[in-house]
Design an enzyme around this catalytic site. Sequence first.
Site, mmCIF file in Angstrom:
data_model
loop_
_atom_site.group_PDB
_atom_site.id
_atom_site.type_symbol
_atom_site.label_atom_id
_atom_site.label_comp_id
_atom_site.label_asym_id
_atom_site.label_seq_id
_atom_site.Cartn_x
_atom_site.Cartn_y
_atom_site.Cartn_z
ATOM 1 C CE LYS A 132 -3.094 -7.731 -7.131
ATOM 2 N NZ LYS A 132 -2.972 -7.307 -5.735
HETATM 3 C C1 E4P Z 1 0.041 -7.469 -4.124
HETATM 4 O O1 E4P Z 1 -0.328 -7.476 -5.258
HETATM 5 C C2 E4P Z 1 -0.356 -8.504 -3.136
HETATM 6 O O2 E4P Z 1 -1.722 -8.499 -2.969
HETATM 7 C C3 E4P Z 1 0.386 -8.270 -1.861
HETATM 8 O O3 E4P Z 1 1.746 -8.030 -2.147
HETATM 9 C C4 E4P Z 1 0.209 -9.400 -0.860
HETATM 10 O O4 E4P Z 1 1.092 -9.199 0.208
HETATM 11 P P1 E4P Z 1 0.972 -9.952 1.615
HETATM 12 O O5 E4P Z 1 1.356 -11.379 1.431
HETATM 13 O O6 E4P Z 1 1.919 -9.199 2.505
HETATM 14 O O7 E4P Z 1 -0.468 -9.801 2.042
#
Ligand code: E4P
Length: 217
Positions: A83
């Site tokens: 990622k």
């Molecule tokens: C997933 O890939 C993201 O990092 C995550 O959904 C972020 O979510 P949040 O906005 O609740 O931190």
Amino acid sequence: MKLFVDTANIAEIEALLPLGIVDGVTTNPSLLAKVGVEPRGVLKRICELVQGPVSAEVVATDSEGMVREGRELAAIDPNIVVKVPFGRPGVQACRALTKEGARVNVTLVFSPSQALLAAKVGASFVSPFVGRLDDIAVPGMELISQIVEIYQNFAFSSEVLVASVRGPMHVVEAARIGADICTCPPKSIESLFDHPLTDIGLEKFLADWAKAQESID
Ligand code: E4P
């Protein structure tokens, strides 16, 4: 639509797996920091448990560092997806890692133009954050519609991974729009099961059956 669970907590993943509805896992530095255990070990264990993509995020801020960290992460398990945060270094790193055969998830996407660029450099997954947009009074699901339309127009192979999900309606809307994947905190996955009429209906069936004093076996 595939469902990923958005957590680095092994117990939460183990609790959901028997339901047979989890297709992958997403983590991020905040989620890994929250579990407070050595990240490589946690990621390895998640890959042993889940037969599907497991996103692990780089923390370097320059493209060379992202590529270096991405290679390390990808070496943990074939199911690891690297990622990278959207931005110039992230886009450059995505292109380099993709050329080497790694799968990349471009994260922190908040606009259709960012999603277009991520697709152009071969991202396997693109993560638009709907909840964080809703939080600032910008309709997150409109971004999903725009990205799905753009990817369909040009037959991009990047999968739209709806992230920052806050509840069941984000999941339902994502499915209606035709997003490829929704990654959800465990609580949002659990809430997909619930309907009061199901509970009331079952209670009545069982009460009627008990009154009739019948038995199936
Ligand atoms: C997933 O890939 C993201 O990092 C995550 O959904 C972020 O979510 P949040 O906005 O609740 O931190």
